[in-house]
Design a protein around this motif. Structure first.
Motif, short mmCIF file in Angstrom:
data_model
loop_
_atom_site.label_atom_id
_atom_site.label_comp_id
_atom_site.label_asym_id
_atom_site.label_seq_id
_atom_site.Cartn_x
_atom_site.Cartn_y
_atom_site.Cartn_z
N PHE A 147 1.00 -1.32 -0.01
CA PHE A 147 0.01 0.04 -0.09
C PHE A 147 0.73 1.15 0.15
CE2 PHE A 147 -2.00 3.37 2.72
CZ PHE A 147 -3.20 3.70 1.72
N LYS A 148 1.92 1.18 0.76
CA LYS A 148 2.79 2.42 0.88
C LYS A 148 3.41 2.79 -0.43
CE LYS A 148 4.04 2.60 5.89
NZ LYS A 148 4.92 1.83 6.57
N ILE A 149 4.09 1.60 -1.07
CA ILE A 149 4.79 1.55 -2.23
C ILE A 149 3.61 2.43 -3.29
CG2 ILE A 149 5.71 0.60 -4.17
CD1 ILE A 149 6.78 -1.32 -2.24
N PHE A 150 2.60 1.92 -3.47
CA PHE A 150 1.63 2.50 -4.35
C PHE A 150 1.20 3.55 -4.22
CE2 PHE A 150 1.54 -2.41 -5.48
CZ PHE A 150 2.36 -2.11 -6.70
N SER A 151 1.13 4.13 -2.97
CA SER A 151 0.48 5.43 -2.67
C SER A 151 1.54 6.35 -2.19
CB SER A 151 -0.56 4.99 -1.16
OG SER A 151 0.30 4.94 -0.29
N GLN A 152 2.49 6.24 -2.63
CA GLN A 152 3.56 7.26 -2.51
C GLN A 152 3.25 8.59 -3.04
OE1 GLN A 152 7.56 6.41 -3.69
NE2 GLN A 152 7.95 5.43 -1.70
N GLY A 153 3.39 9.64 -2.34
CA GLY A 153 3.04 11.05 -2.92
C GLY A 153 1.43 11.31 -3.00
N LEU A 154 0.70 10.59 -2.43
CA LEU A 154 -0.75 10.83 -2.61
C LEU A 154 -1.23 11.20 -1.38
CD1 LEU A 154 -1.60 7.67 -5.13
CD2 LEU A 154 -1.89 9.93 -5.52
N ARG A 155 -0.66 11.31 -0.28
CA ARG A 155 -1.02 11.71 1.16
C ARG A 155 -2.27 10.83 1.55
NH1 ARG A 155 0.84 15.27 3.46
NH2 ARG A 155 -0.86 15.78 4.67
N LEU A 156 -2.09 9.53 1.33
CA LEU A 156 -2.85 8.67 1.87
C LEU A 156 -1.91 7.68 2.98
CD1 LEU A 156 -4.22 6.84 -1.42
CD2 LEU A 156 -5.46 8.57 0.11
N PHE A 157 -2.98 7.48 3.99
CA PHE A 157 -2.16 6.94 5.22
C PHE A 157 -2.93 5.53 5.69
CE2 PHE A 157 -2.31 11.51 5.23
CZ PHE A 157 -0.78 11.83 5.33
N SER A 158 -2.21 4.91 6.37
CA SER A 158 -2.50 3.25 6.73
C SER A 158 -2.30 3.33 8.21
CB SER A 158 -2.10 2.30 5.74
OG SER A 158 -0.82 2.29 5.72
N ALA A 159 -2.78 2.43 8.93
CA ALA A 159 -2.32 2.09 10.01
C ALA A 159 -2.40 0.48 10.12
CB ALA A 159 -3.47 2.39 11.18
N LEU A 160 -1.42 -0.13 10.93
CA LEU A 160 -1.31 -1.54 10.93
C LEU A 160 -1.86 -1.90 12.13
CD1 LEU A 160 0.02 -3.64 8.99
CD2 LEU A 160 2.31 -3.52 10.26
N VAL A 161 -2.69 -3.04 12.47
CA VAL A 161 -3.21 -3.04 13.65
C VAL A 161 -3.36 -4.68 13.92
CG1 VAL A 161 -5.50 -3.21 14.83
CG2 VAL A 161 -4.78 -1.22 13.42
N VAL A 162 -2.05 -5.09 14.21
CA VAL A 162 -1.57 -6.24 14.50
C VAL A 162 -1.24 -6.69 15.94
CG1 VAL A 162 -0.99 -6.75 12.23
CG2 VAL A 162 0.74 -6.27 13.80
N GLY A 163 -1.14 -7.88 16.33
CA GLY A 163 -0.87 -8.21 17.77
C GLY A 163 0.81 -8.27 17.87
#
Ligand code: ADP
Ligand code: MG
Length: 406
Positions: A147-163
């Motif tokens: 996701f990060k690679i493909f959304s570079q420069g697009l000001r999109l953010f993600s959160a990883l929610v794992v144990g």
């Protein structure tokens, strides 16, 4: 045209009061621990070779009309042609349809949903709009990386929610606001129960590796998470196999979905499989080391049964002078990531793993899989050897069996 908010509100018919039969179905583990597997099942010549007919994509990536930055990121990543699942799934996902995508492991399912979802997220505010569930931490991490690679420069953010990571840090991170939440069912459920994650604006739910998630007994968590999502949403299921229990979930949670199956021969048919005879652990070790020392074993994944045994085996291999890492449930998340990275970038020639830790990992170019300990089920076996023989290459798998079975 491909934005979430432009989808007709009528897409999901009024289903208020849909009943979920979440109570009775127990975790549907398909495995019978320790079921005997006849050694003959570990011997197979690869029947599919690299000459297998190549899938002809009907689309180029340009046909999907991605915004220029996304297209640029695709070019940068070096993806030139859509894989079969991407070819067929991207358009319906852009159009907001519910999709069940079935494709063999290693055929690009991640980008098949990540790309159209990024396209649809561009320009939207950073609130959880897409929820992606994956069976393991490593898989969630891989999806997040993509996701990060493909959304570079697009000001999109993600959160990883794992144990396995500090939950309070996650809670603080979530407060900053993200477009995409990527997580494992257990930790997601935990955060939802604590009221620390707001999924009321989720417009798209993705279940990646749905078959693995059910195998791992997440069915109740999954059900209870989905029940708390807005009913009006897009739902995508990706899986390598379709089982009865997945059918049940599809019937419960998808609406007028389209099903795309681009499954070809099983991965196991691309893998040369043979057995190694040994009666004691010492015998196994001796043969294993001899194999690992030969040059053709460039990148070998060794499977062991227990966390402790896996660590010990890896330490032993390392002591003999062959670079090796271990991946198992007793390792902290950063340790697991470090090990995986070392194996991926060839710093380590050998990775010793338990089944659960290795599930779904995308590790390119594994030349050999060695089953130091036999898998519990034939299904586990197929998953293990699926780590090799990827992307058109023929791989090799070797399984230790007792000599008296000869
Ligand atoms: P799956 O989820 O189906 O097991 P992945 O999404 O993990 O497969 O993809 C497997 C590998 O193929 C990854 O290394 C990914 O970067 C690569 N890949 C995916 N799509 C393409 C493409 N269109 N062109 C080239 N490589 C691709
Ligand atoms: Mg995948």
């Amino acid at each position: 045209m491909t934005k979430y908010n432009s989808r007709a509100a009528s897409r999901r018919p009024a289903t208020a009061g849909r009943k979920f039969s979440g109570s009775s179905r127990r975790n549907q583990k398909s495995s019978h621990r320790g079921a005997y597997i006849h050694p003959s099942k570990f011997i197979n010549k690869a029947t599919i070779t690299t000459t297998e007919t190549v899938y002809e994509s009907k689309h180029t990536f340009k046909d999907f009309g991605f915004q220029s930055i996304l297209q640029h990121n695709l070019d940068k990543k070096g993806f030139t042609k859509p894989s079969a699942i991407q070819d067929q799934a991207i358009k319906p996902i852009l159009e907001g349809k519910d999709v069940v995508g079935l494709a063999n492991t290693g055929t690009g399912k991640t980008a098949a949903f990540v790309l159209p979802l990024i396209e649809k997220l561009i320009g939207r505010p950073p609130q959880p709009t897409v929820l992606i569930m994956a069976p393991t931490r490593e898989l969630a991490l891989q999806i997040n990386d993509e996701f990060k690679i493909f959304s570079q420069g697009l000001r999109l953010f993600s959160a990883l929610v794992v144990g396995g990571t500090d939950i309070n840090r996650q809670i603080r991170e979530l407060k900053r606001g993200q477009h995409v939440i990527i997580g494992t069912p257990g930790r997601l459920r935990d955060l939802m129960n604590r009221g620390q994650i707001d999924l009321s604006k989720v417009a798209c739910l993705v279940l990646d590796e749905a078959d693995r998630m059910l195998d791992m007994g997440f069915v109740n968590d999954i059900r209870s998470i989905i029940q708390d999502l807005p009913e009006k949403r897009q739902t995508l299921f990706f899986s390598a196999t379709i089982t009865q229990s997945i059918r049940v979930l599809i019937d419960e949670f998808l609406t007028d979905h389209i099903e795309i199956s681009v499954r070809t021969a099983d991965t196991s048919e691309r893998v040369d499989q043979d057995v190694l005879y040994a009666n004691t652990k010492e015998e196994k070790l001796e043969q294993l080391i001899a194999l690992l020392q030969s040059p053709e074993f460039e990148k070998t994944l060794v499977f062991g049964e227990t966390k402790f045994g896996v660590q010990r085996l890896s330490d032993h291999i390392e002591k003999i002078g062959i670079s090796s890492v271990a991946i198992h449930g007793n390792k902290s998340q950063p340790q697991r990531q470090r090990a995986l990275r070392a194996f991926k970038d060839n710093t380590a020639k050998v990775m010793v793993a338990t089944d659960v830790a290795a599930r779904g990992l995308d590790i390119p170019n594994v030349t050999h899989v060695i089953n130091f300990d036999q898998p519990m089920t034939y299904e586990d076996y197929v998953h293990r050897i699926g780590r090799t023989g990827r992307a058109g290459a023929t791989g090799k798998a070797l399984t230790f069996v007792p000599r008296n079975n000869q």
